[in-house]
Write a protein that holds these residues in place. Structure first.
Motif, PDB file in Angstrom:
ATOM      1  N   PRO A 145     -73.187  53.649  -2.573  1.00  0.00           N
ATOM      2  CA  PRO A 145     -75.419  53.932  -2.293  1.00  0.00           C
ATOM      3  C   PRO A 145     -75.041  53.936  -0.567  1.00  0.00           C
ATOM      4  O   PRO A 145     -76.023  54.199  -0.006  1.00  0.00           O
ATOM      5  CB  PRO A 145     -75.747  52.724  -3.046  1.00  0.00           C
ATOM      6  N   TYR A 146     -74.256  52.656   0.316  1.00  0.00           N
ATOM      7  CA  TYR A 146     -74.518  52.430   0.986  1.00  0.00           C
ATOM      8  C   TYR A 146     -73.848  53.059   2.552  1.00  0.00           C
ATOM      9  O   TYR A 146     -73.130  52.847   3.705  1.00  0.00           O
ATOM     10  CB  TYR A 146     -74.215  51.128   1.274  1.00  0.00           C
ATOM     11  N   TRP A 150     -77.977  53.875   7.626  1.00  0.00           N
ATOM     12  CA  TRP A 150     -79.080  54.027   7.836  1.00  0.00           C
ATOM     13  C   TRP A 150     -79.483  53.531   6.614  1.00  0.00           C
ATOM     14  O   TRP A 150     -79.587  54.445   6.051  1.00  0.00           O
ATOM     15  CB  TRP A 150     -78.980  55.090   9.067  1.00  0.00           C
ATOM     16  N   PRO A 151     -80.651  52.906   6.454  1.00  0.00           N
ATOM     17  CA  PRO A 151     -80.448  52.087   7.613  1.00  0.00           C
ATOM     18  C   PRO A 151     -79.543  50.764   8.455  1.00  0.00           C
ATOM     19  O   PRO A 151     -78.064  51.057   7.521  1.00  0.00           O
ATOM     20  CB  PRO A 151     -82.307  50.590   7.160  1.00  0.00           C
TER      21      PRO A 151
END
Length: 352
Positions: A145-146, A150-151
């Motif tokens: 998911p990362y 961003w963020p």
């Protein structure tokens, strides 16, 4: 060099509740009739295979191998793609992936993970009973998911995710090592192991474990715009399984690699039946021959447009045409001048 084995076919996308797709014997007849020589079996599909029984009973495995041999088929590999996914599930995907597990552990991520680990260990023993050299699976994902920064990701998030992934898989890799079977992770978007860099991160966390290997599927690399031929130059020593799957990538002014949340038919990158996409299979099979790949060429059908049975019928002859019967001698051996150390010295001017 060795000639690649095949054609094989992954049965997961074809298994169903209607004949001939509802039992291993009938689907084997269907595959053999299309010209396939091997079948990759989804170990989670009870209509085709009893994983727990295969892990405990070599007789059961011998019976399966014998039945398939009578039809001119062999087991290429077992697959635990669904169970492997559950070894590491980010909480945001809990509800979606719960369906991959038995009902008794759904809604309980800890129990589900323990079940998945045991499934992989059963698959190691079953693979050994079948005399297989490799096993196909997914890595699961904690960091996916990362993917886009961003963020900004907190410092150490990716490192911690891969450390945990390695911790979870190390005992499974050891179980495969105990029975002499390679574990081949399909390098696939949605998994933490989705390209060469992430595979290297994982290898570092498991101490370059000799059983941590790769299922090579060029379609996933084309959709990422990764050089799938160069991938073989870099990682060929770790490639133990091969999914022959085509794809195309046609970006526009409206959508590119990320696909705009569109369905498969409308995405710029989509899977296609063999020969209908953009993959350079002549180049891939040449690399496989060059690097002495010892495994199977296995069709995985996931076309967004074509009917699966049409894709399967076209797949066997397509793979067969691309398999390179490797040579046992050099093309210029007819002009060999023999071995003469004195001549070699004279040619280099060393005899003066």
């Amino acid at each position: 060099m060795r000639t690649i084995k095949g054609p094989g076919i992954f049965l997961a996308q074809f298994a169903g509740d209607a004949a001939p797709f509802d039992s291993l014997e009938q689907i084997a007849d269907w595959a053999a009739g299309l010209g396939y020589k091997g079948v990759q079996i989804p170990s989670w599909d009870a209509r085709l295979f009893d994983l727990a029984r295969a892990a405990e009973s070599k007789t059961y495995c011998d019976d399966i191998a014998g039945m398939l041999a009578e039809k001119g088929l062999a087991v290429t590999e077992l697959s635990t793609h669904l169970q492997g996914q559950l070894v590491a599930v980010h909480p945001s995907y809990d509800a979606q992936f719960d369906a991959f597990a038995v009902e008794a552990v759904r809604g309980n991520p800890t129990a589900r993970q323990a079940w998945a680990v045991e499934q992989l260990k059963l698959a190691a023993r079953a693979s050994a009973h079948l005399g297989l050299a490799a096993h196909a699976t997914f890595s699961g994902a904690l960091a996916w998911p990362y993917l886009y920064p961003w963020p900004q990701r907190p410092a150490g998030l990716v490192e911690d995710a891969f450390a945990e992934l390695g911790r979870r898989w190390r005992p499974i890799l050891d179980a495969f090592d105990e029975v002499g079977v390679d574990l081949a992770f399909e390098i696939h978007p949605g998994e933490d192991l989705h390209d060469g860099v992430t595979f290297e991160r994982f290898l570092a966390e498991v101490g370059d474990h000799p059983r941590a290997n790769i299922l090579y599927d060029p379609s996933h690399f084309l959709l990422q715009q990764l050089d799938y031929l160069a991938f073989l130059d870099i990682y060929h020593d770790r490639v133990k399984c091969f999914h022959v799957k085509d794809a195309e990538f046609r970006p526009s002014g409206r959508s590119g690699v990320y696909g705009g949340y569109q369905g498969w038919v409308d995405r710029p990158g989509r899977f296609r039946s063999l020969g209908d996409g953009q993959i350079d299979f002549a180049g891939i099979f040449s690399k496989m021959a060059q690097y002495d790949f010892a495994g199977w060429a296995v069709l995985e059908w996931e076309c967004a447009l074509k009917h699966p049975e049409a894709g399967a019928a076209e797949g066997a002859p397509f793979i067969a045409r691309h398999i390179i019967p490797v040579t046992d001698h050099a093309f210029d051996d007819f002009a060999a001048s023999g071995s003469d150390r004195a001549l070699n010295a004279r040619l280099m001017g060393l005899d003066a």
